[in-house]
Scaffold this motif. Structure first.
Motif, PDB file in Angstrom:
ATOM      1  N   GLY A   1       0.787  -1.233   0.000  1.00  0.00           N
ATOM      2  CA  GLY A   1       0.000   0.000   0.000  1.00  0.00           C
ATOM      3  C   GLY A   1       0.812   1.272   0.000  1.00  0.00           C
ATOM      4  O   GLY A   1       0.255   2.372   0.067  1.00  0.00           O
ATOM      5  N   MET A   2       2.127   1.158  -0.089  1.00  0.00           N
ATOM      6  CA  MET A   2       2.968   2.362  -0.065  1.00  0.00           C
ATOM      7  C   MET A   2       2.894   3.052  -1.432  1.00  0.00           C
ATOM      8  O   MET A   2       2.802   2.392  -2.462  1.00  0.00           O
ATOM      9  CB  MET A   2       4.413   1.958   0.255  1.00  0.00           C
ATOM     10  CG  MET A   2       5.336   3.121   0.568  1.00  0.00           C
ATOM     11  SD  MET A   2       4.865   3.951   2.118  1.00  0.00           S
ATOM     12  CE  MET A   2       5.993   5.340   2.127  1.00  0.00           C
ATOM     13  N   THR A   3       2.928   4.397  -1.405  1.00  0.00           N
ATOM     14  CA  THR A   3       2.973   5.178  -2.653  1.00  0.00           C
ATOM     15  C   THR A   3       4.064   6.231  -2.525  1.00  0.00           C
ATOM     16  O   THR A   3       4.518   6.517  -1.406  1.00  0.00           O
ATOM     17  CB  THR A   3       1.634   5.897  -2.922  1.00  0.00           C
ATOM     18  OG1 THR A   3       1.532   7.004  -2.000  1.00  0.00           O
ATOM     19  CG2 THR A   3       0.434   4.975  -2.758  1.00  0.00           C
ATOM     20  N   PRO A   4       4.463   6.849  -3.650  1.00  0.00           N
ATOM     21  CA  PRO A   4       5.519   7.871  -3.590  1.00  0.00           C
ATOM     22  C   PRO A   4       5.142   9.058  -2.710  1.00  0.00           C
ATOM     23  O   PRO A   4       6.016   9.722  -2.155  1.00  0.00           O
ATOM     24  CB  PRO A   4       5.682   8.306  -5.052  1.00  0.00           C
ATOM     25  CG  PRO A   4       5.226   7.130  -5.851  1.00  0.00           C
ATOM     26  CD  PRO A   4       4.099   6.527  -5.051  1.00  0.00           C
ATOM     27  N   SER A   5       3.847   9.339  -2.579  1.00  0.00           N
ATOM     28  CA  SER A   5       3.448  10.525  -1.808  1.00  0.00           C
ATOM     29  C   SER A   5       2.849  10.145  -0.446  1.00  0.00           C
ATOM     30  O   SER A   5       2.137  10.930   0.170  1.00  0.00           O
ATOM     31  CB  SER A   5       2.458  11.358  -2.604  1.00  0.00           C
ATOM     32  OG  SER A   5       1.324  10.565  -2.925  1.00  0.00           O
ATOM     33  N   THR A   6       3.143   8.938   0.005  1.00  0.00           N
ATOM     34  CA  THR A   6       2.711   8.533   1.346  1.00  0.00           C
ATOM     35  C   THR A   6       3.875   8.701   2.318  1.00  0.00           C
ATOM     36  O   THR A   6       5.008   8.345   1.999  1.00  0.00           O
ATOM     37  CB  THR A   6       2.272   7.053   1.343  1.00  0.00           C
ATOM     38  OG1 THR A   6       1.151   6.911   0.475  1.00  0.00           O
ATOM     39  CG2 THR A   6       1.909   6.585   2.740  1.00  0.00           C
ATOM     40  N   ILE A   7       3.577   9.264   3.479  1.00  0.00           N
ATOM     41  CA  ILE A   7       4.578   9.325   4.551  1.00  0.00           C
ATOM     42  C   ILE A   7       4.003   8.602   5.759  1.00  0.00           C
ATOM     43  O   ILE A   7       2.912   8.932   6.237  1.00  0.00           O
ATOM     44  CB  ILE A   7       4.943  10.785   4.895  1.00  0.00           C
ATOM     45  CG1 ILE A   7       5.630  11.444   3.682  1.00  0.00           C
ATOM     46  CG2 ILE A   7       5.857  10.834   6.119  1.00  0.00           C
ATOM     47  CD1 ILE A   7       5.945  12.923   3.861  1.00  0.00           C
ATOM     48  N   LEU A   8       4.727   7.595   6.218  1.00  0.00           N
ATOM     49  CA  LEU A   8       4.268   6.828   7.380  1.00  0.00           C
ATOM     50  C   LEU A   8       4.808   7.456   8.655  1.00  0.00           C
ATOM     51  O   LEU A   8       5.886   8.061   8.652  1.00  0.00           O
ATOM     52  CB  LEU A   8       4.748   5.380   7.285  1.00  0.00           C
ATOM     53  CG  LEU A   8       4.442   4.631   5.985  1.00  0.00           C
ATOM     54  CD1 LEU A   8       4.960   3.193   6.078  1.00  0.00           C
ATOM     55  CD2 LEU A   8       2.951   4.662   5.689  1.00  0.00           C
ATOM     56  N   THR A   9       4.039   7.295   9.734  1.00  0.00           N
ATOM     57  CA  THR A   9       4.516   7.796  11.027  1.00  0.00           C
ATOM     58  C   THR A   9       3.988   6.911  12.155  1.00  0.00           C
ATOM     59  O   THR A   9       3.141   6.051  11.923  1.00  0.00           O
ATOM     60  CB  THR A   9       4.129   9.285  11.207  1.00  0.00           C
ATOM     61  OG1 THR A   9       4.859   9.832  12.309  1.00  0.00           O
ATOM     62  CG2 THR A   9       2.627   9.446  11.475  1.00  0.00           C
ATOM     63  N   SER A  10       4.520   7.125  13.349  1.00  0.00           N
ATOM     64  CA  SER A  10       4.192   6.262  14.482  1.00  0.00           C
ATOM     65  C   SER A  10       2.810   6.526  15.039  1.00  0.00           C
ATOM     66  O   SER A  10       2.337   7.667  15.047  1.00  0.00           O
ATOM     67  CB  SER A  10       5.204   6.481  15.618  1.00  0.00           C
ATOM     68  OG  SER A  10       6.462   5.970  15.280  1.00  0.00           O
TER      69      SER A  10
END
Lengths: 419, 419
Positions: free
Chosen positions: B39-48
């Motif tokens: 589900g990751m994309t170039p404009s996704t930022i993951l956080t805690s």
């Protein structure tokens, strides 16, 4: 005993222990025994423990000494070696008289490489053979055959020169911080050296690589350094000898400077009586043996790794190494009691070497023979066990006999009265 | 609660914990988040942590997310990044929804390399960013500047490819034996990873050297791997996520599958309610801070290293890591009591991960939210502390709040009644 004698001894022990605690041992080099051990000659073979006459060596030490004579080219057969040893043309000497300590049989001959550990402040030096590898069959454990020969040649021709160039290139490696760190990682630094070996490797891989290039010989050396959990033991032993010798010869001091085993005897030295050995019969080793091995299969064949206990490690630091349950047996409760009992027979707590479980109390440091004699509590020693016919058999606990500590104290009092 | 519900939950918990204990996680690769995270994309930022709306991020997580947007070239200024985040053109998502866990801020963007840990049996995968180094200033701790940028580039361009080729060349490294060994060497595998890092290095230096040659880049990589005692932490986190996710979705099970912090909330997931978060206010962190830092200087900025507690490590294994006294405070007695209390809220003892001091009892494994709710005992968590303005400030103990465990159990009962 007159108060004056007790007071003089106490002051002397302060001096002896201060010298030991004040050292900063540095692992500076690996070199041939002949080149660095004081008093070493091409036809001298060193071995563990207070010296015996040649015919008294009948077991593992005898086999290893004969093997070393052939290894050095001093004889071309076991029979010839035996004759030359009888005639005194090959000389057997205790490691301890040559600034050296030996593992198990402790057999160290002229061309064999030894660790060099130096304390700049005192000028003291300690030495010990390199660890021979994880194979049960080693000269260390009284085995002499072609495979043992070949590994000794690899140690001499490949491992030792690479370690020497690595250590020289960085001006040596300080040992006290490694011991400190390893005590915080579950090592006792005698039966368990898993952490110290890993920490030493983190420090040595770079210098080994830089000094020797990335060839296959270097890769063999790096693999050897990283895969043998006891690799650090002999570094620790050379370090302990370097430390203990700074107290040796301190007049009136009852601090123990050596504990050693031959295949026949347990023996100690104390600071105030210099090179004199106080001997006793071998105590019983309560060992947890490798699978398939029974008490009938094992035999003493010497050992001077007890020098680690002499400086507060091994059995004295049992409460640092609960993982030893798996290897040598004993419960955590027993390990804690062991270390606690050792505070009763030692002069101080080490200022830098700490035990996490005891809220970072320093390890019991500086065994006082007078306290051993007055309490009847003797040093608890973590020891490897050897197979009668040669080879590593397991590990366990050895409780030192009381008699030599009593005799040492009596000898010191005699000296004191004469003074 | 009806007996049938309790019985069903107990059976479900057996299933969930059996899945977790039956994994054999292997560190197989290092790869760009975009290439491996579902589900990751170039404009996704993951956080805690459980997700918040963009305006709710006001501290370290906000700074790190903005930094990552610029790092990825999604925006050329902080202002532009803020606007795109408001508009949803840059998407902020919780790590946990993408088979990933994050350290502190947990900010993970498309090009950043992550550890890949796989369990072949279940097909589960866990991921986590690489450790950013010992510098107090890191994106992990909410700092964004040129130095942080440059280190991230080195990690992406040098460290990650070298580790990837090394791991691929040997078919991966099994993690369970490393954890087992490190627990015997004083690590809790959360606040202390000193031994695990050393053991991983013993296994990785050869493959790194063989796969990448002996050039200066390789030497930099080896130095980085051997000099940062917390280097293993992120491997352990990816491993823990890989393990915990094998229980996720087990119907009726009250086993905790995630504990996580955002800068605003503590939150958990349990197996029987899948992706649903149960949230609470942030608890107090009792921390021992680095010299010169006071309680006023620190602030929460998220963190998912609590995944280690979720699989029985960290605070649950406190009795394995007495050396933590020095770092995060607490006495050995307290550490033992902590672990002992955790046996009361966990489903089993881990079959392979053992605590030496407790005579090799397995670590408390599988936190049961139902037991937490019925006893009022909540997980004890070893946590790092962060400076309000960014940077690493120390470490300490966090006691989880009870409420989300209660809510999870209530939600499960509701489900059970509907079923």
């Amino acid at each position: 005993m007159p108060d004056r004698t007790v007071e003089r001894r106490s002051t002397a022990n302060d001096t002896a222990v201060r010298a030991m605690a004040g050292t900063d041992p540095v692992l500076t080099d690996v070199a041939a025994a002949l080149d660095v051990l004081p008093g070493m000659t091409p036809s001298t073979i060193l071995t563990s423990g207070a010296p015996l006459e040649w015919p008294q060596y009948t077991g593992g030490q005898r086999r290893a000494i004969l093997g070393a004579a052939i290894y050095e080219g001093l004889a071309s057969s076991v029979e010839e070696a035996d004759r030359l040893l009888h005639e005194g043309k090959i000389r057997v000497r205790p490691c301890h008289d040559h600034a050296c300590v030996g593992s198990v049989t402790g057999v160290t001959s002229a061309s064999m490489p030894v660790w060099v550990v130096s304390d700049a402040g005192s000028g003291s030096r300690g030495h010990c053979l390199l660890y021979e590898g994880g194979d049960r069959q080693r000269l260390t454990y009284g085995v002499w055959n072609q495979k043992v020969h070949d590994r000794l040649v690899w140690i001499r021709e490949v491992l030792a020169p690479q370690l020497s160039s690595a250590l020289r290139s960085v001006g040596g490696v300080r040992v006290t911080p490694i011991v400190r760190r390893a005590l915080g990682m579950g090592d006792d630094l005698h039966s368990r050296n898993t952490a110290a070996t890993a920490v030493l490797f983190q420090q040595l891989f770079g210098p080994v690589l830089d000094a020797n290039g990335p060839g296959s010989a270097t890769r063999d050396v790096l693999a050897f350094l990283s895969q043998n959990d006891l690799f650090f033991l002999h570094v620790g032993m050379a370090t302990a000898k370097c430390i203990a010798d700074t107290a040796a010869g301190t007049p009136h001091s009852s601090i123990v400077t050596a504990m050693a085993l031959s295949e026949k005897e347990f023996a100690i030295r104390v600071a105030g009586t210099g090179d004199r050995w106080f001997r006793a019969e071998l105590p019983e080793l309560k060992a947890k043996l490798f699978e398939g091995i029974t008490a009938d299969d094992i035999a003493f064949m010497g050992g001077e790794s007890l020098i680690t206990e002499t400086v507060g490690l091994g059995g004295l630091a049992a409460a640092a190494a609960f993982s030893l349950q798996d290897y040598s047996g004993g419960s955590p409760r027993h390990m804690i009691r062991t270390t606690e009992a050792m505070y009763g027979i030692t002069h101080v707590e080490h200022p830098l070497w700490k035990i996490p479980y005891l809220e970072f109390r320093g390890v019991p440091f500086g065994i006082d023979a007078a306290r051993v004699a007055s309490t009847g509590v003797t040093p608890s020693i973590h020891m490897g066990a050897a197979l009668r016919e040669g080879g590593h058999a397991g590990a366990g606990l050895l409780i030192a006999p009381e008699q030599p500590f009593r005799e040492a104290v009596a000898a010191l009092s005699g000296t004191a009265q004469k003074a």
